[in-house]
Design a protein around this motif. Structure first.
Motif, PDB file in Angstrom:
ATOM      1  N   GLY A  88      10.749  15.784 -18.011  1.00 41.77           N
ATOM      2  CA  GLY A  88      10.772  16.076 -16.586  1.00 41.77           C
ATOM      3  C   GLY A  88      11.043  17.529 -16.299  1.00 41.77           C
ATOM      4  N   LYS A  89      11.371  17.799 -15.059  1.00 41.34           N
ATOM      5  CA  LYS A  89      11.607  19.158 -14.589  1.00 41.34           C
ATOM      6  C   LYS A  89      12.844  19.166 -13.718  1.00 41.34           C
ATOM      7  CE  LYS A  89      10.537  23.477 -13.625  1.00 41.34           C
ATOM      8  NZ  LYS A  89      11.869  24.028 -13.607  1.00 41.34           N
ATOM      9  N   THR A  90      13.778  20.068 -14.051  1.00 41.15           N
ATOM     10  CA  THR A  90      14.955  20.256 -13.202  1.00 41.15           C
ATOM     11  C   THR A  90      14.649  21.337 -12.183  1.00 41.15           C
ATOM     12  OG1 THR A  90      15.894  21.911 -14.689  1.00 41.15           O
ATOM     13  CG2 THR A  90      16.562  19.619 -15.046  1.00 41.15           C
ATOM     14  N   GLY A  91      15.387  21.325 -11.080  1.00 38.66           N
ATOM     15  CA  GLY A  91      15.214  22.360 -10.063  1.00 38.66           C
ATOM     16  C   GLY A  91      16.512  22.648  -9.345  1.00 38.66           C
ATOM     17  N   THR A  92      16.702  23.906  -8.985  1.00 41.40           N
ATOM     18  CA  THR A  92      17.902  24.330  -8.261  1.00 41.40           C
ATOM     19  C   THR A  92      17.525  25.446  -7.298  1.00 41.40           C
ATOM     20  OG1 THR A  92      19.191  23.932 -10.279  1.00 41.40           O
ATOM     21  CG2 THR A  92      20.274  25.183  -8.522  1.00 41.40           C
ATOM     22  N   SER A  93      17.998  25.345  -6.067  1.00 38.42           N
ATOM     23  CA  SER A  93      17.828  26.431  -5.102  1.00 38.42           C
ATOM     24  C   SER A  93      19.038  26.473  -4.181  1.00 38.42           C
ATOM     25  CB  SER A  93      16.550  26.238  -4.276  1.00 38.42           C
ATOM     26  OG  SER A  93      16.652  25.093  -3.455  1.00 38.42           O
ATOM     27  N   ARG A  94      19.304  27.627  -3.631  1.00 40.10           N
ATOM     28  CA  ARG A  94      20.416  27.746  -2.687  1.00 40.10           C
ATOM     29  C   ARG A  94      20.008  27.138  -1.350  1.00 40.10           C
ATOM     30  NH1 ARG A  94      21.511  33.965  -3.171  1.00 40.10           N
ATOM     31  NH2 ARG A  94      22.072  33.604  -1.014  1.00 40.10           N
ATOM     32  N   THR A  95      20.954  26.474  -0.682  1.00 41.99           N
ATOM     33  CA  THR A  95      20.704  25.854   0.618  1.00 41.99           C
ATOM     34  C   THR A  95      20.668  26.926   1.702  1.00 41.99           C
ATOM     35  OG1 THR A  95      21.817  23.825  -0.057  1.00 41.99           O
ATOM     36  CG2 THR A  95      21.608  24.196   2.306  1.00 41.99           C
ATOM     37  N   HIS A  96      19.698  26.809   2.591  1.00 44.00           N
ATOM     38  CA  HIS A  96      19.624  27.726   3.732  1.00 44.00           C
ATOM     39  C   HIS A  96      20.407  27.118   4.892  1.00 44.00           C
ATOM     40  CE1 HIS A  96      17.942  29.769   7.273  1.00 44.00           C
ATOM     41  NE2 HIS A  96      17.911  30.798   6.442  1.00 44.00           N
ATOM     42  N   ILE A  97      21.323  27.903   5.446  1.00 44.73           N
ATOM     43  CA  ILE A  97      22.129  27.457   6.583  1.00 44.73           C
ATOM     44  C   ILE A  97      21.669  28.246   7.801  1.00 44.73           C
ATOM     45  CG2 ILE A  97      24.462  27.274   7.532  1.00 44.73           C
ATOM     46  CD1 ILE A  97      25.452  27.175   4.584  1.00 44.73           C
ATOM     47  N   GLU A  98      21.203  27.504   8.811  1.00 47.86           N
ATOM     48  CA  GLU A  98      20.670  28.116  10.032  1.00 47.86           C
ATOM     49  C   GLU A  98      21.656  29.114  10.623  1.00 47.86           C
ATOM     50  OE1 GLU A  98      17.554  28.799  12.380  1.00 47.86           O
ATOM     51  OE2 GLU A  98      17.537  27.161  10.943  1.00 47.86           O
ATOM     52  N   GLY A  99      21.169  30.300  10.888  1.00 49.25           N
ATOM     53  CA  GLY A  99      21.989  31.328  11.518  1.00 49.25           C
ATOM     54  C   GLY A  99      22.910  32.069  10.559  1.00 49.25           C
ATOM     55  N   VAL A 100      22.990  31.617   9.318  1.00 48.83           N
ATOM     56  CA  VAL A 100      23.882  32.243   8.337  1.00 48.83           C
ATOM     57  C   VAL A 100      23.091  32.861   7.187  1.00 48.83           C
ATOM     58  CG1 VAL A 100      25.750  31.817   6.674  1.00 48.83           C
ATOM     59  CG2 VAL A 100      25.750  30.640   8.890  1.00 48.83           C
ATOM     60  N   GLY A 101      22.075  32.154   6.727  1.00 47.59           N
ATOM     61  CA  GLY A 101      21.304  32.594   5.573  1.00 47.59           C
ATOM     62  C   GLY A 101      21.506  31.635   4.414  1.00 47.59           C
ATOM     63  N   TYR A 102      21.288  32.131   3.219  1.00 44.48           N
ATOM     64  CA  TYR A 102      21.412  31.282   2.031  1.00 44.48           C
ATOM     65  C   TYR A 102      22.857  31.201   1.581  1.00 44.48           C
ATOM     66  CZ  TYR A 102      16.406  30.997   1.764  1.00 44.48           C
ATOM     67  OH  TYR A 102      15.104  30.736   2.054  1.00 44.48           O
ATOM     68  N   SER A 103      23.297  29.996   1.346  1.00 50.41           N
ATOM     69  CA  SER A 103      24.678  29.723   0.966  1.00 50.41           C
ATOM     70  C   SER A 103      24.948  30.149  -0.475  1.00 50.41           C
ATOM     71  CB  SER A 103      24.961  28.226   1.114  1.00 50.41           C
ATOM     72  OG  SER A 103      26.221  27.908   0.586  1.00 50.41           O
ATOM     73  N   ASP A 104      26.172  30.602  -0.719  1.00 49.02           N
ATOM     74  CA  ASP A 104      26.605  30.925  -2.072  1.00 49.02           C
ATOM     75  C   ASP A 104      27.297  29.742  -2.751  1.00 49.02           C
ATOM     76  OD1 ASP A 104      25.672  33.548  -2.037  1.00 49.02           O
ATOM     77  OD2 ASP A 104      27.514  34.291  -1.096  1.00 49.02           O
ATOM     78  N   TYR A 105      27.461  28.636  -2.030  1.00 48.76           N
ATOM     79  CA  TYR A 105      28.198  27.504  -2.592  1.00 48.76           C
ATOM     80  C   TYR A 105      27.525  26.156  -2.370  1.00 48.76           C
ATOM     81  CZ  TYR A 105      29.764  26.994   2.219  1.00 48.76           C
ATOM     82  OH  TYR A 105      29.787  26.838   3.574  1.00 48.76           O
ATOM     83  N   ARG A 106      26.394  26.099  -1.670  1.00 49.76           N
ATOM     84  CA  ARG A 106      25.667  24.845  -1.444  1.00 49.76           C
ATOM     85  C   ARG A 106      24.263  24.994  -2.023  1.00 49.76           C
ATOM     86  NH1 ARG A 106      28.688  20.710   0.193  1.00 49.76           N
ATOM     87  NH2 ARG A 106      27.616  20.043   2.031  1.00 49.76           N
ATOM     88  N   TYR A 107      23.829  23.947  -2.729  1.00 49.18           N
ATOM     89  CA  TYR A 107      22.552  24.012  -3.432  1.00 49.18           C
ATOM     90  C   TYR A 107      21.736  22.752  -3.210  1.00 49.18           C
ATOM     91  CZ  TYR A 107      24.918  27.762  -5.895  1.00 49.18           C
ATOM     92  OH  TYR A 107      25.600  28.908  -6.181  1.00 49.18           O
ATOM     93  N   ASN A 108      20.421  22.899  -3.304  1.00 50.95           N
ATOM     94  CA  ASN A 108      19.518  21.762  -3.360  1.00 50.95           C
ATOM     95  C   ASN A 108      19.137  21.636  -4.835  1.00 50.95           C
ATOM     96  OD1 ASN A 108      19.540  21.614  -0.540  1.00 50.95           O
ATOM     97  ND2 ASN A 108      17.956  23.165  -0.430  1.00 50.95           N
ATOM     98  N   THR A 109      19.334  20.463  -5.397  1.00 54.87           N
ATOM     99  CA  THR A 109      19.037  20.267  -6.814  1.00 54.87           C
ATOM    100  C   THR A 109      18.127  19.059  -6.984  1.00 54.87           C
ATOM    101  OG1 THR A 109      20.974  18.875  -7.225  1.00 54.87           O
ATOM    102  CG2 THR A 109      21.273  21.253  -7.488  1.00 54.87           C
ATOM    103  N   SER A 110      17.389  19.053  -8.093  1.00 52.40           N
ATOM    104  CA  SER A 110      16.459  17.940  -8.307  1.00 52.40           C
ATOM    105  C   SER A 110      16.185  17.716  -9.783  1.00 52.40           C
ATOM    106  CB  SER A 110      15.139  18.222  -7.591  1.00 52.40           C
ATOM    107  OG  SER A 110      14.517  19.377  -8.138  1.00 52.40           O
ATOM    108  N   PHE A 111      15.736  16.513 -10.058  1.00 53.41           N
ATOM    109  CA  PHE A 111      15.125  16.188 -11.341  1.00 53.41           C
ATOM    110  C   PHE A 111      13.990  15.230 -11.047  1.00 53.41           C
ATOM    111  CE2 PHE A 111      14.205  13.736 -15.107  1.00 53.41           C
ATOM    112  CZ  PHE A 111      14.047  14.739 -16.030  1.00 53.41           C
ATOM    113  N   THR A 112      12.795  15.573 -11.505  1.00 53.79           N
ATOM    114  CA  THR A 112      11.637  14.710 -11.398  1.00 53.79           C
ATOM    115  C   THR A 112      11.146  14.475 -12.813  1.00 53.79           C
ATOM    116  OG1 THR A 112      11.051  15.574  -9.233  1.00 53.79           O
ATOM    117  CG2 THR A 112       9.288  14.501 -10.482  1.00 53.79           C
ATOM    118  N   GLY A 113      11.008  13.204 -13.190  1.00 58.77           N
ATOM    119  CA  GLY A 113      10.634  12.964 -14.568  1.00 58.77           C
ATOM    120  C   GLY A 113      10.150  11.561 -14.859  1.00 58.77           C
TER     121      GLY A 113
END
Length: 161
Positions: A88-113
């Motif tokens: 499969g494939k792992t994925g990680t990206s920083r969460t975008h918070i409206e009006g703030v920008g990209y978070s340094d502590y919240r992430y969107n993560t995934s595994f598709t396999g």
């Protein structure tokens, strides 16, 4: 038998110039030296796809995905299950918070396999929105958050686990 390993820059140039047969010949030499070389596997899949060798392309991609779990530097090594093939494939990206920008502590993560079973593959995806750092892990990645959930799900679907 020691075959020569080719520079990926030379191979990339051949691919960009649509010289897929030539690139594939060089890639096969690289893969002889290192059968799990990620970039060579990917480029071999691309070349065989353009050459309409779909079965070969599928096999290169499958090996690439299995290396995510079985490979020495795989990001989904926590998924290993005795007697099963998982890829499969792992994925990680920083969460975008409206009006703030990209978070340094919240992430969107995934595994598709997939996991191979005697009745055919089981395929699925786990996506976590807004995953955060926890005391047990310094990092938040698809391999450390979504992949274990995928493993838990497929462990309940396959016999003997």
């Amino acid at each position: 038998m020691n075959k020569k390993s080719y520079n990926l820059e030379t191979i990339h140039k051949a691919v960009k110039e649509y010289r897929f047969d030539e690139a594939l010949k060089l890639l096969k030499s690289n893969l002889f030296s290192d059968p799990d070389h990620r970039d060579s596997l990917y480029l071999a899949a691309v070349c065989t796809r353009y050459l309409k060798r779909y079965e070969d392309s599928k096999n290169y991609l499958k090996k690439l995905l299995i290396n995510v779990v079985d490979g020495e530097n795989g990001t989904g090594r926590s998924l290993k299950l005795e007697n099963y093939i998982i890829g499969g494939k792992t994925g990680t990206s920083r969460t975008h918070i409206e009006g703030v920008g990209y978070s340094d502590y919240r992430y969107n993560t995934s595994f598709t396999g997939f996991i191979e079973t005697s009745k055919g593959p089981v395929v699925g995806s786990v996506i976590l929105w807004g995953a955060s750092v926890n005391p047990r892990s310094e990092y938040v990645t698809g391999g450390s958050t979504a992949a274990p959930i995928f493993k838990n799900i497929v462990s309940n679907l396959v016999p003997g686990e």
